[in-house]
Design a protein around this motif. Sequence first.
Motif: not given
Length: 103
Positions: A43-51, A82-91
């Motif tokens: 529902s809300t986008a994830v940013t690159s620096d979030q866990t 379970t922790a996942v790898t956040n591959n969201t690109p940095a702005p």
Amino acid sequence: NLDADPIHTPANGAFTVLVDSVANAVTNVAINAEAKTVTLTLSTAVTSDQTVTVAYADPTTGNDANAIQDAAGNDATSFAATAVTNNTPAPADTTAPALIITG
């Protein structure tokens, strides 16, 4: 091998996603059997620096169509957060360059 039948998709509520320890509702579940992936839309986008963590709850103890399944119809087992790898690109850097003249 994942079940490729689009009717056999778990409910959005079968997943719990936490972003920086705050719940982020799943609004869609898409299974790509060929790529062997399950994609969750949030529902809300994830940013690159979030866990980010994800948990899955199999809806019943038996094999059923509303679960992640293999091609033989066996349900995937539930798993805790379970922790996942956040591959969201940095702005992108949108700061204008500055000219500094010295001397």
